[in-house]
Scaffold this motif. Sequence first.
Motif, mmCIF file in Angstrom:
data_model
loop_
_atom_site.group_PDB
_atom_site.id
_atom_site.type_symbol
_atom_site.label_atom_id
_atom_site.label_comp_id
_atom_site.label_asym_id
_atom_site.label_seq_id
_atom_site.Cartn_x
_atom_site.Cartn_y
_atom_site.Cartn_z
ATOM 1 N N GLU A 1 32.971 39.342 10.190
ATOM 2 C CA GLU A 1 32.002 40.446 10.248
ATOM 3 C C GLU A 1 31.504 40.717 11.664
ATOM 4 O O GLU A 1 31.212 41.844 12.027
ATOM 5 N N SER A 2 31.403 39.662 12.462
ATOM 6 C CA SER A 2 30.847 39.872 13.803
ATOM 7 C C SER A 2 31.858 40.537 14.737
ATOM 8 O O SER A 2 31.540 40.871 15.864
ATOM 9 N N TRP A 3 33.066 40.728 14.248
ATOM 10 C CA TRP A 3 34.064 41.429 15.063
ATOM 11 C C TRP A 3 34.243 42.877 14.625
ATOM 12 O O TRP A 3 35.199 43.540 15.030
ATOM 13 N N ILE A 4 33.368 43.317 13.790
ATOM 14 C CA ILE A 4 33.504 44.671 13.251
ATOM 15 C C ILE A 4 32.299 45.513 13.632
ATOM 16 O O ILE A 4 31.158 45.140 13.355
ATOM 17 N N LYS A 5 32.553 46.617 14.296
ATOM 18 C CA LYS A 5 31.442 47.497 14.688
ATOM 19 C C LYS A 5 31.769 48.935 14.314
ATOM 20 O O LYS A 5 32.821 49.456 14.666
ATOM 21 N N HIS A 6 30.810 49.555 13.610
ATOM 22 C CA HIS A 6 30.921 50.987 13.340
ATOM 23 C C HIS A 6 29.939 51.714 14.254
ATOM 24 O O HIS A 6 28.733 51.563 14.093
ATOM 25 N N CYS A 7 30.447 52.442 15.186
ATOM 26 C CA CYS A 7 29.582 53.075 16.185
ATOM 27 C C CYS A 7 29.128 54.458 15.723
ATOM 28 O O CYS A 7 29.683 55.035 14.806
ATOM 29 N N GLU A 8 28.134 54.956 16.430
ATOM 30 C CA GLU A 8 27.562 56.235 16.019
ATOM 31 C C GLU A 8 28.392 57.415 16.495
ATOM 32 O O GLU A 8 28.515 58.417 15.816
ATOM 33 N N THR A 9 28.956 57.299 17.686
ATOM 34 C CA THR A 9 29.633 58.476 18.231
ATOM 35 C C THR A 9 31.129 58.276 18.431
ATOM 36 O O THR A 9 31.907 59.199 18.274
ATOM 37 N N GLY A 10 31.527 57.102 18.828
ATOM 38 C CA GLY A 10 32.940 56.922 19.136
ATOM 39 C C GLY A 10 33.273 57.259 20.576
ATOM 40 O O GLY A 10 34.421 57.469 20.920
ATOM 41 N N ASP A 11 32.266 57.302 21.433
ATOM 42 C CA ASP A 11 32.549 57.624 22.829
ATOM 43 C C ASP A 11 32.565 56.376 23.726
ATOM 44 O O ASP A 11 32.460 55.252 23.264
ATOM 45 N N TYR A 12 32.715 56.632 25.003
ATOM 46 C CA TYR A 12 32.883 55.574 25.978
ATOM 47 C C TYR A 12 31.735 54.563 25.981
ATOM 48 O O TYR A 12 31.960 53.352 25.955
ATOM 49 N N ASP A 13 30.517 55.073 25.996
ATOM 50 C CA ASP A 13 29.364 54.175 26.041
ATOM 51 C C ASP A 13 29.287 53.293 24.801
ATOM 52 O O ASP A 13 29.000 52.096 24.892
ATOM 53 N N ASP A 14 29.539 53.900 23.644
ATOM 54 C CA ASP A 14 29.596 53.106 22.418
ATOM 55 C C ASP A 14 30.622 51.996 22.544
ATOM 56 O O ASP A 14 30.391 50.861 22.121
#
Lengths: 339, 339
Positions: A218-231
């Motif tokens: 689970e700690s290797w899984i991230k769902h980001c808000e935008t999908g951009d560079y900063d994320d």
Amino acid sequence: MMKKGSVTIKDIALELGISVSTVSRALADNPLVKPATRQAVKELAKKYNYRPNFTALSLRNNRTRTIGIIIPQLVHEFFSMVIRGIEDFAYSNGYNVIISSTHESYEREVIDTKALINGRVDGLLACVSKSTTNYDHFKEFAERNLPLVFFDCICDEIDSPKVVLDDFEAGYQATQHLVETGCTQIAYVGGPINLQINQDRFGGYKKALNEAGLALNESWIKHCETGDYDDGSESVRDMVAARSIDGLFAGTDMLAIGAIKTMKKAGLQIPKDVAVVGFSNWSIGTIYEPSLTTMSQPGYEMGQKAAELLIQQIDNPDKKLTDTFTLHSELIQRESTQR
Amino acid sequence: MMKKGSVTIKDIALELGISVSTVSRALADNPLVKPATRQAVKELAKKYNYRPNFTALSLRNNRTRTIGIIIPQLVHEFFSMVIRGIEDFAYSNGYNVIISSTHESYEREVIDTKALINGRVDGLLACVSKSTTNYDHFKEFAERNLPLVFFDCICDEIDSPKVVLDDFEAGYQATQHLVETGCTQIAYVGGPINLQINQDRFGGYKKALNEAGLALNESWIKHCETGDYDDGSESVRDMVAARSIDGLFAGTDMLAIGAIKTMKKAGLQIPKDVAVVGFSNWSIGTIYEPSLTTMSQPGYEMGQKAAELLIQQIDNPDKKLTDTFTLHSELIQRESTQR
DNA sequence: TTGTAAGCGTTATCAA
DNA sequence: TTGATAACGCTTACAA
């Protein structure tokens, strides 16, 4: 005031001392008109640079020969290719195109969609924005029997044709490639998980891990808000600190590059320490160092197919289409997974 | 067939047993209408989700409340900001927008422009494509007294308002910054020199060299065809082989990055061996390593100003504007010139 | 307070 | 071979 200098068939008729209907027929090359008349009309039309009034034509024919596009972003290589595909198909079939960019805003999407309900366009191609969860504006469109085709980010609640990428398969292939490269601790970083495309990419990732007998962490899984560079650069901070992963599947190329930047800063080498696969095949992936392994997205084909389905529906309103067309992605290998 | 399910005022009038004019007045909140009538009309309109037909309205009013944009590219951060600026200004003034992307093709530009001459739009905002040398299509537009405003890549032959960047000043500033950084052998790599913007950037470069007492070396000057990454990497090959330059002003960020790639490959260090300034402030310049010093391009402001001038002309056709508005660029310092 | 009719620019139907 | 007229959906004098 729209056009002072504009010439109408009435003007031509008046100057030639004939009726508007004759002028109209002459311009349409109706064989009934006397050749001399036709020629006179055409000459005058040319002299005055006559152009039939688009609005009058639309009203008369009850069709605008225009299709609308609702798309979340313009500065986006995939969407841009989709637009090209749409434009090429539309133009070669005598249709024009109106593009509305919603900038991923639900409010803007509603406004733009409603602004096209009033007879401005003969049909609509739509890719729903990241922030959209309510689909009433599209439903209103469909309820009026206005042809509507979704592409890429679709709306399942509405019964209209859809053109999508097999994101599940693509996610699976990307992850499997990492497995084949020798990775055993493979992280996932993706865009907003409320979007079906991201659920699918993530689903493919899980399936590939499963098949390879690799555990899901689970700690290797991230769902980001935008999908951009900063994320992207933010998302892997913890994993990098823990030095825990040796592979990364990123749901967009920008996420991948953001993540790589963070990893490089932390002293990790790509692909030696961590192999990375992105998604979408943006041109920056060829320029960046290391160049980025990624999954292709056949945007041009998607646009063409979507336009084809829409125009089919416009020209043939009785035969309702509701199929979903699925396009396939291909792995593009570059340095970021070359071990 | 456009809209089967669409309701017209006629339908409402029929159902209510009143005339269309009363319906029209009621919907327009005309105080003459009896409150009860008005309410009945509005309720029915709401029930049926009535929307006034755009085409009929346009024909009646002889205006579409739509402005056209002719732009060479969509996947382009500067143009994208211009479009946003235009859209924001247009929307908040009750105008819609039609975007035509010419993909830098003269033929496409002619087709797209002519497709807007026929009353589809109330005015046009245009940025001419790289390949355009004949301006008859724009002249035809102007001759019909259709409001026309140029931005960025303008057409001098036509007497209409223009919004431009001071490219000369920007080229001068960029080059001067290289001089201040200590460069004495400064190359120039730019886009198609038939474009005024590139002539200006190049002119600024020459002026700065001149003022600094630095010689102009023909072999350090390249005018590329496209201004993209490949052009950039190709353009500096000879200079790199000769190890002759210590500074580079590139007319676009992509040219700069292409050039840097070639230089890095040849073992040159940026900025130590060669300092580089790009142009346009694309986001890749912050991601690339080294991050890129560049000149800002206020696209949003340009779009807003252009839209403002256009809408002014549309609303006030008698008062002809012909001024040129000039915006200014700013130097953005990053690693590629940090010594 | 409401209805009739003209008109925006075009094409199609009917008559002549 | 041509012309008068209606129609597309809407607004607005003018009449009632």
